[in-house]
Design a protein around this motif. Sequence first.
Motif, short mmCIF file in Angstrom:
data_model
loop_
_atom_site.label_atom_id
_atom_site.label_comp_id
_atom_site.label_asym_id
_atom_site.label_seq_id
_atom_site.Cartn_x
_atom_site.Cartn_y
_atom_site.Cartn_z
N LEU A 50 0.18 -10.10 -10.29
CA LEU A 50 1.20 -11.18 -9.73
C LEU A 50 0.30 -12.43 -8.97
O LEU A 50 0.78 -13.62 -9.84
N ALA A 51 -0.82 -12.02 -8.05
CA ALA A 51 -1.95 -12.62 -7.56
C ALA A 51 -2.41 -13.38 -8.80
O ALA A 51 -2.70 -15.13 -8.77
N VAL A 52 -3.12 -12.98 -9.71
CA VAL A 52 -3.81 -13.42 -11.12
C VAL A 52 -2.96 -14.60 -11.49
O VAL A 52 -2.69 -15.73 -11.81
N VAL A 53 -1.75 -14.47 -12.17
CA VAL A 53 -0.84 -15.00 -13.10
C VAL A 53 -0.38 -15.60 -11.74
O VAL A 53 -0.54 -17.45 -12.43
N ALA A 54 -0.60 -16.08 -10.66
CA ALA A 54 0.01 -16.94 -9.96
C ALA A 54 -0.86 -17.91 -9.34
O ALA A 54 -0.82 -19.19 -10.01
N GLY A 55 -2.13 -17.26 -9.28
CA GLY A 55 -3.39 -18.08 -9.63
C GLY A 55 -3.63 -19.44 -10.56
O GLY A 55 -3.66 -20.23 -10.61
N ALA A 56 -3.24 -18.17 -11.21
CA ALA A 56 -3.51 -19.44 -12.41
C ALA A 56 -2.30 -20.13 -13.65
O ALA A 56 -2.60 -21.07 -13.62
N GLY A 57 -1.31 -19.81 -12.84
CA GLY A 57 -0.02 -21.05 -12.65
C GLY A 57 -0.15 -22.50 -12.03
O GLY A 57 -0.38 -22.95 -12.50
N VAL A 58 -0.72 -21.88 -10.67
CA VAL A 58 -0.84 -23.00 -9.54
C VAL A 58 -2.54 -23.83 -10.38
O VAL A 58 -1.76 -25.50 -10.64
N ALA A 59 -3.21 -23.74 -11.23
CA ALA A 59 -4.25 -23.76 -11.68
C ALA A 59 -3.71 -24.95 -12.84
O ALA A 59 -4.09 -26.02 -12.90
N TRP A 60 -3.11 -24.44 -13.88
CA TRP A 60 -2.32 -24.89 -14.77
C TRP A 60 -1.46 -25.84 -14.43
O TRP A 60 -1.89 -27.37 -15.08
N LEU A 61 -1.06 -26.16 -13.47
CA LEU A 61 0.08 -26.92 -12.89
C LEU A 61 -0.42 -28.09 -12.60
O LEU A 61 -0.96 -29.31 -12.81
N LEU A 62 -1.68 -27.46 -11.87
CA LEU A 62 -3.00 -28.98 -11.20
C LEU A 62 -3.35 -30.12 -11.81
O LEU A 62 -4.08 -30.70 -12.01
N ARG A 63 -4.12 -28.79 -13.28
CA ARG A 63 -4.98 -29.44 -14.42
C ARG A 63 -3.74 -30.16 -14.92
O ARG A 63 -4.54 -31.48 -15.64
N HIS A 64 -2.39 -30.16 -15.41
CA HIS A 64 -2.17 -31.14 -16.44
C HIS A 64 -1.25 -31.68 -15.13
O HIS A 64 -0.34 -31.93 -15.97
N LYS A 65 -1.43 -31.95 -14.19
CA LYS A 65 -0.32 -32.85 -13.63
C LYS A 65 -0.56 -34.18 -14.54
O LYS A 65 -1.96 -35.16 -14.52
N ALA B 51 1.04 -1.10 -0.13
CA ALA B 51 0.30 0.33 -0.22
C ALA B 51 1.07 1.19 0.09
O ALA B 51 0.46 2.00 -1.05
N ARG B 52 2.10 0.93 1.12
CA ARG B 52 2.86 2.74 0.59
C ARG B 52 3.41 2.76 -0.64
O ARG B 52 3.46 4.14 -0.68
N LYS B 53 3.77 1.46 -1.56
CA LYS B 53 4.55 1.38 -2.98
C LYS B 53 3.70 1.65 -4.14
O LYS B 53 4.00 1.36 -4.60
N ARG B 54 2.54 1.79 -3.35
CA ARG B 54 1.21 2.02 -4.26
C ARG B 54 1.42 0.82 -5.07
O ARG B 54 1.85 0.92 -6.83
N LEU B 55 2.07 -0.08 -4.91
CA LEU B 55 1.65 -1.54 -5.68
C LEU B 55 1.03 -2.65 -5.84
O LEU B 55 1.12 -3.11 -5.92
N ILE B 56 -0.33 -1.97 -5.72
CA ILE B 56 -1.49 -2.88 -5.36
C ILE B 56 -1.87 -3.77 -6.45
O ILE B 56 -2.60 -4.44 -7.02
N LYS B 57 -2.22 -2.55 -8.34
CA LYS B 57 -2.01 -2.94 -9.35
C LYS B 57 -1.50 -4.79 -9.64
O LYS B 57 -1.88 -5.32 -10.01
N PRO B 58 -0.31 -3.85 -9.55
CA PRO B 58 0.77 -5.15 -9.94
C PRO B 58 0.90 -6.64 -9.05
O PRO B 58 1.11 -7.50 -9.65
N ALA B 59 0.76 -6.04 -7.64
CA ALA B 59 0.08 -7.38 -6.59
C ALA B 59 -0.65 -8.17 -7.01
O ALA B 59 -0.66 -9.21 -6.96
N ILE B 60 -2.41 -7.48 -7.28
CA ILE B 60 -2.98 -8.34 -7.59
C ILE B 60 -2.69 -8.61 -8.96
O ILE B 60 -3.35 -9.78 -8.79
#
Length: 127
Positions: free
Chosen positions: A107-122, A96-105
């Motif tokens: 990053l969380a979406v990309v990480a979630g998509a990566g985990v979902a892809w890894l779980l689906r293609h196990k 919040a201090r560094k105003r990195l909310i949009k990049p953090a969101i």
Amino acid sequence: MNKQEQAAALAAEKQKLIREGELYRIKVVHSKALVGQALHPEALLHGAVEHAVSLAQARLGGLLQPGGLSGGLGGLNFKSLKSLMPYALTIGSFIARKRLIKPAIALAVVAGAGVAWLLRHKRPPEA
């Protein structure tokens, strides 16, 4: 005590002092060598890494105990969430201090998509 006994006692005391002086000089030389070795860059780096690891183990060691996160996400309970909150608040306030909310969101979406892809293609375990 006669003169011969006094001379022998004095000679023994001198020998003792000489041996103590030699031992002291050896200790000084050894200490200088240890300090010289400790000032090498690889030794300094090794010491810094050991210090960082010990601090991390002291701070995060509670998470690896039976009540911690070792059970995976299904093992999250109130106790482990309580132990994670200081870290979550620190990270959140930094974002919040560094105003990195949009990049953090993002990053969380990309990480979630990566985990979902890894779980689906196990891959199925090979027998």
